[in-house]
Design a protein around this motif. Sequence first.
Motif, PDB file in Angstrom:
ATOM      1  N   PRO A  67      -8.178   9.131  -3.132  1.00 14.32           N
ATOM      2  CA  PRO A  67      -6.734   9.375  -3.225  1.00 14.32           C
ATOM      3  C   PRO A  67      -5.960   8.316  -2.437  1.00 14.32           C
ATOM      4  O   PRO A  67      -6.453   7.769  -1.443  1.00 14.32           O
ATOM      5  CB  PRO A  67      -6.573  10.759  -2.581  1.00 14.32           C
ATOM      6  CG  PRO A  67      -7.923  11.382  -2.649  1.00 14.32           C
ATOM      7  CD  PRO A  67      -8.902  10.263  -2.538  1.00 14.32           C
ATOM      8  N   LYS A  68      -4.740   8.037  -2.877  1.00  9.88           N
ATOM      9  CA  LYS A  68      -3.891   7.064  -2.199  1.00  9.88           C
ATOM     10  C   LYS A  68      -3.644   7.484  -0.753  1.00  9.88           C
ATOM     11  O   LYS A  68      -3.385   8.646  -0.467  1.00  9.88           O
ATOM     12  CB  LYS A  68      -2.553   6.950  -2.941  1.00  9.88           C
ATOM     13  CG  LYS A  68      -1.621   5.904  -2.360  1.00  9.88           C
ATOM     14  CD  LYS A  68      -0.334   5.814  -3.158  1.00  9.88           C
ATOM     15  CE  LYS A  68       0.603   4.780  -2.564  1.00  9.88           C
ATOM     16  NZ  LYS A  68       1.871   4.673  -3.329  1.00  9.88           N
ATOM     17  N   GLY A  69      -3.744   6.504   0.146  1.00  9.46           N
ATOM     18  CA  GLY A  69      -3.449   6.761   1.542  1.00  9.46           C
ATOM     19  C   GLY A  69      -4.577   7.378   2.331  1.00  9.46           C
ATOM     20  O   GLY A  69      -4.390   7.802   3.471  1.00  9.46           O
ATOM     21  N   LEU A  70      -5.754   7.454   1.732  1.00  8.24           N
ATOM     22  CA  LEU A  70      -6.880   8.079   2.418  1.00  8.24           C
ATOM     23  C   LEU A  70      -8.048   7.103   2.537  1.00  8.24           C
ATOM     24  O   LEU A  70      -8.379   6.389   1.581  1.00  8.24           O
ATOM     25  CB  LEU A  70      -7.329   9.335   1.661  1.00  8.24           C
ATOM     26  CG  LEU A  70      -8.447  10.166   2.312  1.00  8.24           C
ATOM     27  CD1 LEU A  70      -8.222  11.646   2.055  1.00  8.24           C
ATOM     28  CD2 LEU A  70      -9.824   9.769   1.760  1.00  8.24           C
ATOM     29  N   THR A  71      -8.656   7.070   3.712  1.00 12.95           N
ATOM     30  CA  THR A  71      -9.884   6.319   3.929  1.00 12.95           C
ATOM     31  C   THR A  71     -10.999   7.305   4.250  1.00 12.95           C
ATOM     32  O   THR A  71     -10.801   8.220   5.068  1.00 12.95           O
ATOM     33  CB  THR A  71      -9.730   5.326   5.102  1.00 12.95           C
ATOM     34  OG1 THR A  71      -8.772   4.343   4.748  1.00 12.95           O
ATOM     35  CG2 THR A  71     -11.046   4.638   5.415  1.00 12.95           C
ATOM     36  N   MET A  92      -6.495   4.780  -6.449  1.00 10.80           N
ATOM     37  CA  MET A  92      -7.246   4.092  -5.407  1.00 10.80           C
ATOM     38  C   MET A  92      -6.375   3.952  -4.157  1.00 10.80           C
ATOM     39  O   MET A  92      -5.184   4.199  -4.181  1.00 10.80           O
ATOM     40  CB  MET A  92      -7.693   2.708  -5.885  1.00 10.80           C
ATOM     41  CG  MET A  92      -8.668   2.756  -7.065  1.00 10.80           C
ATOM     42  SD  MET A  92     -10.224   3.600  -6.664  1.00 10.80           S
ATOM     43  CE  MET A  92     -10.991   2.376  -5.599  1.00 10.80           C
ATOM     44  N   GLY A  93      -6.989   3.511  -3.050  1.00 11.26           N
ATOM     45  CA  GLY A  93      -6.285   3.418  -1.787  1.00 11.26           C
ATOM     46  C   GLY A  93      -5.142   2.421  -1.836  1.00 11.26           C
ATOM     47  O   GLY A  93      -5.157   1.455  -2.589  1.00 11.26           O
ATOM     48  N   SER A  94      -4.144   2.622  -1.007  1.00 13.84           N
ATOM     49  CA  SER A  94      -2.988   1.746  -0.969  1.00 13.84           C
ATOM     50  C   SER A  94      -3.239   0.571  -0.033  1.00 13.84           C
ATOM     51  O   SER A  94      -4.195   0.556   0.721  1.00 13.84           O
ATOM     52  CB  SER A  94      -1.773   2.544  -0.483  1.00 13.84           C
ATOM     53  OG  SER A  94      -2.018   3.080   0.798  1.00 13.84           O
ATOM     54  N   GLU A  95      -2.352  -0.409  -0.067  1.00 15.21           N
ATOM     55  CA  GLU A  95      -2.459  -1.558   0.813  1.00 15.21           C
ATOM     56  C   GLU A  95      -2.103  -1.150   2.239  1.00 15.21           C
ATOM     57  O   GLU A  95      -1.305  -0.246   2.466  1.00 15.21           O
ATOM     58  CB  GLU A  95      -1.505  -2.655   0.349  1.00 15.21           C
ATOM     59  CG  GLU A  95      -1.845  -3.230  -1.022  1.00 15.21           C
ATOM     60  CD  GLU A  95      -3.156  -3.983  -1.040  1.00 15.21           C
ATOM     61  OE1 GLU A  95      -3.903  -3.850  -2.026  1.00 15.21           O
ATOM     62  OE2 GLU A  95      -3.431  -4.697  -0.039  1.00 15.21           O
ATOM     63  N   GLY A  96      -2.678  -1.851   3.220  1.00 16.41           N
ATOM     64  CA  GLY A  96      -2.352  -1.598   4.610  1.00 16.41           C
ATOM     65  C   GLY A  96      -3.096  -0.405   5.160  1.00 16.41           C
ATOM     66  O   GLY A  96      -3.942   0.188   4.495  1.00 16.41           O
ATOM     67  N   PRO A  97      -2.771  -0.002   6.400  1.00 16.18           N
ATOM     68  CA  PRO A  97      -3.466   1.090   7.050  1.00 16.18           C
ATOM     69  C   PRO A  97      -3.298   2.394   6.288  1.00 16.18           C
ATOM     70  O   PRO A  97      -2.221   2.702   5.786  1.00 16.18           O
ATOM     71  CB  PRO A  97      -2.782   1.171   8.428  1.00 16.18           C
ATOM     72  CG  PRO A  97      -2.115  -0.146   8.617  1.00 16.18           C
ATOM     73  CD  PRO A  97      -1.730  -0.610   7.253  1.00 16.18           C
ATOM     74  N   ALA A  98      -4.370   3.177   6.212  1.00 17.38           N
ATOM     75  CA  ALA A  98      -4.297   4.459   5.527  1.00 17.38           C
ATOM     76  C   ALA A  98      -3.576   5.472   6.404  1.00 17.38           C
ATOM     77  O   ALA A  98      -3.590   5.397   7.626  1.00 17.38           O
ATOM     78  CB  ALA A  98      -5.705   4.954   5.211  1.00 17.38           C
ATOM     79  N   ALA A  99      -2.893   6.420   5.770  1.00  8.92           N
ATOM     80  CA  ALA A  99      -2.222   7.471   6.515  1.00  8.92           C
ATOM     81  C   ALA A  99      -3.235   8.403   7.175  1.00  8.92           C
ATOM     82  O   ALA A  99      -2.998   8.911   8.259  1.00  8.92           O
ATOM     83  CB  ALA A  99      -1.301   8.257   5.587  1.00  8.92           C
TER      84      ALA A  99
END
Length: 225
Positions: A44-48, A1-8
């Motif tokens: 995926p992690k880091g993606l919105t 799942m997505g990571s904390e904070g702004p997505a890359a």
Amino acid sequence: MGSEGPAAVTIHVTGFKKFHGVSENPTETIVNKLKEYMKKNGLPKGLTLGSCSILETAGQGSLAPLYQTLQSAISEKDSQSSNSGRIIWLHFGVNSGASRFAIEHQAINEATFRCPDEMGWKPQKVPIIPADGGISRIRETSLPVEEITKALAKKGFEVMTSDDAGRFVCNYVYYHSLRFAEQNMITSLFVHVPLFLTIDEETQMQFVASLLEVLAALSGWICAA
């Protein structure tokens, strides 16, 4: 799942409605179902996943809504000053004669429609953007198309790199999107998919989810580009 904070990376997606000879466009189904599919399967992690929009299969007559759609991502990014990540516009179109997926490397400044678009326009050897020069002008995506294709092939998908997005509405939209992307320091990519009769809906949804995963894995490269 997505990571904390702004997505890359934030990815905005478009598909197309029906057009001459294709009464049900698979990209309309894919894009309409994508948010729910990714919610169920996990981003995926880091993606919105940003907007998921359906475009009319039309060239000149649909420019206003196309640019409204493209601009919306920039406006959203500007309003979120804390988000320093990159934006990718990911466009899907159908190639009814294809047997595999195609990652499009470039678009050409030529509109030569084999049939009228959904607004009745049928240009022949017309520059898409006259200010760019003649119909031989090419614009390329800044993404590493060969690497993306290889990564998807390793996941078991029938996929190829393409240097020819045709001269119909797919190429027309891609050319405008690549130009817009260059002007606004974002990224654009076009992918052709086959009909569901050739590759079934579930496999195509899996392909798109895998493509998002591959693009997320490129986030470091994208942010440095």
